[in-house]
Enzyme design. Structure first.
Site, PDB file in Angstrom:
ATOM      1  CB  SER A   1      22.315  49.926  58.147  1.00 31.71           C
ATOM      2  OG  SER A   1      22.511  50.924  59.108  1.00 31.71           O
TER       3      SER A   1
ATOM      4  CG  HIS B   1      16.984  60.879  62.940  1.00 31.93           C
ATOM      5  ND1 HIS B   1      17.429  60.793  64.245  1.00 31.93           N
ATOM      6  CD2 HIS B   1      18.008  60.468  62.166  1.00 31.93           C
ATOM      7  CE1 HIS B   1      18.678  60.357  64.242  1.00 31.93           C
ATOM      8  NE2 HIS B   1      19.060  60.147  62.999  1.00 31.93           N
TER       9      HIS B   1
ATOM     10  CG  HIS C   1      20.736  51.757  64.971  1.00 34.18           C
ATOM     11  ND1 HIS C   1      21.434  50.901  65.795  1.00 34.18           N
ATOM     12  CD2 HIS C   1      21.333  51.701  63.767  1.00 34.18           C
ATOM     13  CE1 HIS C   1      22.416  50.342  65.105  1.00 34.18           C
ATOM     14  NE2 HIS C   1      22.397  50.801  63.886  1.00 34.18           N
TER      15      HIS C   1
ATOM     16  CG  ASN D   1      23.753  46.854  61.375  1.00 29.14           C
ATOM     17  OD1 ASN D   1      24.661  46.466  62.108  1.00 29.14           O
ATOM     18  ND2 ASN D   1      23.795  46.728  60.075  1.00 29.14           N
ATOM     19  CB  THR D   2      20.647  42.078  60.914  1.00 25.14           C
ATOM     20  OG1 THR D   2      19.810  42.237  59.769  1.00 25.14           O
ATOM     21  CG2 THR D   2      19.804  42.237  62.170  1.00 25.14           C
ATOM     22  NE  ARG D   3      27.816  43.680  62.076  1.00 29.95           N
ATOM     23  CZ  ARG D   3      27.157  44.241  63.085  1.00 29.95           C
ATOM     24  NH1 ARG D   3      26.056  44.935  62.877  1.00 29.95           N
ATOM     25  NH2 ARG D   3      27.594  44.117  64.328  1.00 29.95           N
TER      26      ARG D   3
ATOM     27  N   GLY E   1      37.202  54.782  53.374  1.00 29.12           N
ATOM     28  CA  GLY E   1      36.679  55.025  52.029  1.00 29.12           C
ATOM     29  C   GLY E   1      35.341  54.367  51.727  1.00 29.12           C
ATOM     30  N   GLY E   2      34.494  54.180  52.724  1.00 32.92           N
ATOM     31  CA  GLY E   2      33.144  53.671  52.472  1.00 32.92           C
ATOM     32  C   GLY E   2      32.300  54.731  51.778  1.00 32.92           C
ATOM     33  CG  ASN E   3      28.052  55.504  49.445  1.00 33.56           C
ATOM     34  OD1 ASN E   3      27.156  56.094  50.035  1.00 33.56           O
ATOM     35  ND2 ASN E   3      28.294  55.678  48.161  1.00 33.56           N
TER      36      ASN E   3
END
Lengths: 293, 293
Positions: free
Chosen positions: A116, A120, A130, A132-134, A276-278
Site C-alpha cells: 500500500s 503526499h 495512492h 494498493n495491491t493484495r 485493532g490493525g496497526n
C-alpha cells in the site's frame, strides 16, 4: 523482516504461491522506494531544493495472531510524506465478520499479503497518489488493488497520462479490465457528502479470480509496475513548477477532502481501525499538513 | 433569519414551547459570540496580539424540507477558528431511519432545534472546546447535549475547573446528573482505535424527558450558560501563555485526533454528512490546521 512462514491451512501449492506473491510485494516496494529516493536526491531545481534530500525509514510491526508488516516512510523535499507499507498476515476472521468475506464462512481462516502506497508531495502541482495491491486466501483466493491519482491543483495532462498508462496495462491482460476497473474506481473514490470525486481516478479491482491464478498475478504485478512508472514520470514532470503561498493554501484545503474520504468512507481504513490493525500503518495515508479554514 | 414557523404536526402548546426553545438557543449564541469577541479585542498581551482582532461572520442556510440554520464563524488571534451554529429544522425522517429515533416510527415527523459550538484556539495552552444542546420533537420530545474540553497541551487545572463548574450546574438540577452524564461523555468521546479519550471530558446527555419539560429546559439552559462561563474563564486564564514552535507542532498533531474522532465516530457528523445536511455547518467542527507527521 516479516515472518512469512505460510500457515498450516494452506495447501503446499498455495503456500508456495503465497511466498512468491509476498516476494513480489517486497520487490515492488524496494523498486518504488529506490526510485523515489533517486527523485529526492536529484531534486536540485525544485522550489524546495534548499531542504535536505529525504530517505525512507523502516519500521517493523507484528500482528497478534500471525504475521506483520513493514512501514517505509520518507519525509523529503519532493515527497512531503510518502508511505509504502507491505504486510503479510494470517489468522482467523472474527465470527461476526466472516459473512462479509468470500470463502470465510467455514472456519474463518485467512492469509493476506499486500502493498500500500500513499504519496503526499510538497509541491501543490504534483498530484498525490495512492496504490494498493493484495492477495487474499480463505477457502477461496483472489487479487485486488488499483491505483489512483489525486491532483491538488488541477492537472488534466497528468491525469490523462496516468489513465493512458493504466489503460495500456489493463489491455495487455484483458480488454474488459480498463473500462470496468476505471468505473469501479470512480464509484469507490467518491465523496458522497460533497458530491465530488476524490481525485482524477484510476483503476480499482477486487475479488479477481479469473480461473488462471498466474494470469491474475501477472496483471497485479503489471498494475504495480505501471503505476510506479507512470507516477514517477508525473512527479518528475511537475516537481519543479513554481508555486505560491496561495497554491500551497489551496493544496492544504484540498488535502482535507483526502482525510474526509479516508476516515468517512475508506473500507480498509475503517475496518483496520475498528478491528485493532496497526494504527501507524493504516493512518500513514493521512496528509502531513491539512487545513479546514 | 431562520424561519421558525412551527410545523402543523405540533400541538399549540408544543409549538409555543418550540419557539421559546429556539429563542433561547439564539440568545445563548448571541451571548457567547459577544463574549468571545470581547476576548478577541482585549487580547493585547497574548503571543499573537500583533494579529487583528477577530469578528464573527454570519451565514444563513436553508434546509430542503423545512427550516434552516445560521453559521457564525470567527477567525481571530485568540480563537484560530470558532464556529457557533444554531438551527431549527423540521420534516419527515426517511423510513429506514425512523427505527433509530424515539417516537419516529409512526409517521416520522420531527422538529429539531439546537446550538453547536466548537472552538479551536491559536495558543496550544488554551484547550479546544465543544458544546451542543438540542431539543427534538417526534411523537415524543426530549433535550440532549453537553459540553466537553479538549486540552491540546495538558491542562489539568483547567480540566478540573471545567468539571467542577459542570458538576455544580448538574447539582442545581438533579444529584444523579453529573456522575451519569460525565460517564456518558467519557464513553462517547473515546477513540477506540487509539484506546485514548478525545480530551478531558465533560458531560453528555440525550433523550432527557424527566416528565417536567420546564425543568429539563431549565437544566439545558444552565448547561449552556455554565459551559460558556467556565470556558471563557479558561480561555482568559491561558491565552497569554508563551508557546514555542514545538508546542504549536504538538497542538497540530493532537488536533489530528480531533479530526479522527469527528469523522470516524461522531454520530452527528456522520449522520449529517450521509443524509444531506449542511456540509459547512457540520464540518465547522474541523480544526483550521492539522498535522499527521
Amino acid at each position: 523482516m516479516i515472518n512469512r512462514a505460510p500457515p498450516d491451512f494452506l495447501t503446499p501449492d498455495m503456500a508456495d504461491f503465497s511466498v512468491r506473491v509476498a516476494d513480489w510485494f517486497e520487490k515492488l516496494r524496494d523498486n518504488i522506494c529506490g526510485q523515489f529516493e533517486t527523485i529526492e536526491s536529484a531534486a536540485e531545481d525544485s522550489p524546495l531544493s534548499d531542504k535536505p534530500s529525504g530517505h525512507f525509514e523502516r519500521k517493523n510491526w507484528t500482528r497478534d495472531g500471525g504475521g506483520g508488516g513493514q512501514i517505509s516512510v520518507m519525509h523529503g523535499r519532493v515527497f512531503e510524506k510518502v508511505g509504502v507499507n507491505i504486510s503479510v498476515v494470517h489468522g482467523q476472521f472474527a465470527e461476526d465478520f466472516r459473512a462479509q468475506i468470500p470463502g470465510a464462512t467455514d472456519d474463518g481462516q485467512f492469509w493476506a499479503g499486500g502493498i500500500s502506497l500513499v504519496a503526499h508531495p510538497q509541491n501543490p502541482f504534483v498530484p498525490a497518489a495512492h496504490m494498493n495491491t493484495r492477495f487474499v486466501i480463505t477457502s477461496k483466493a483472489w487479487f485486488g488493488g488499483g491505483g489512483d491519482l489525486t491532483p491538488l491543483k488541477p492537472a488534466p495532462k497528468q491525469a490523462n497520462t496516468f489513465h493512458a498508462d493504466l489503460k495500456a496495462c489493463c489491455e495487455r491482460h484483458d480488454p474488459d479490465y480498463y473500462p470496468k476497473y476505471k468505473q469501479w474506481c470512480d464509484d469507490y473514490f467518491y465523496l458522497k457528502h460533497r458530491d465530488e470525486p476524490r481525485g482524477a481516478g484510476g483503476i480499482f479491482y477486487d475479488y479477481l479470480d479469473s480461473g488462471d491464478r498466474e494470469a491474475d498475478f501477472s496483471f497485479t504485478r503489471d498494475v504495480g509496475s505501471s503505476f510506479a512508472g507512470s507516477y514517477v514520470n508525473i512527479v518528475r514532470e511537475t516537481m519543479n513548477k513554481h508555486f505560491t503561498a496561495e497554491d500551497r493554501h489551496f493544496q492544504l484545503v484540498r488535502r482535507g477532502r483526502y482525510v474526509e474520504f479516508n476516515l468517512l468512507y475508506d473500507r480498509g481504513t475503517s475496518f483496520g481501525l475498528k478491528t485493532g490493525g496497526n494504527i501507524e500503518a493504516i493512518l500513514m495515508s493521512l496528509p502531513p499538513e491539512v487545513r479546514w479554514p
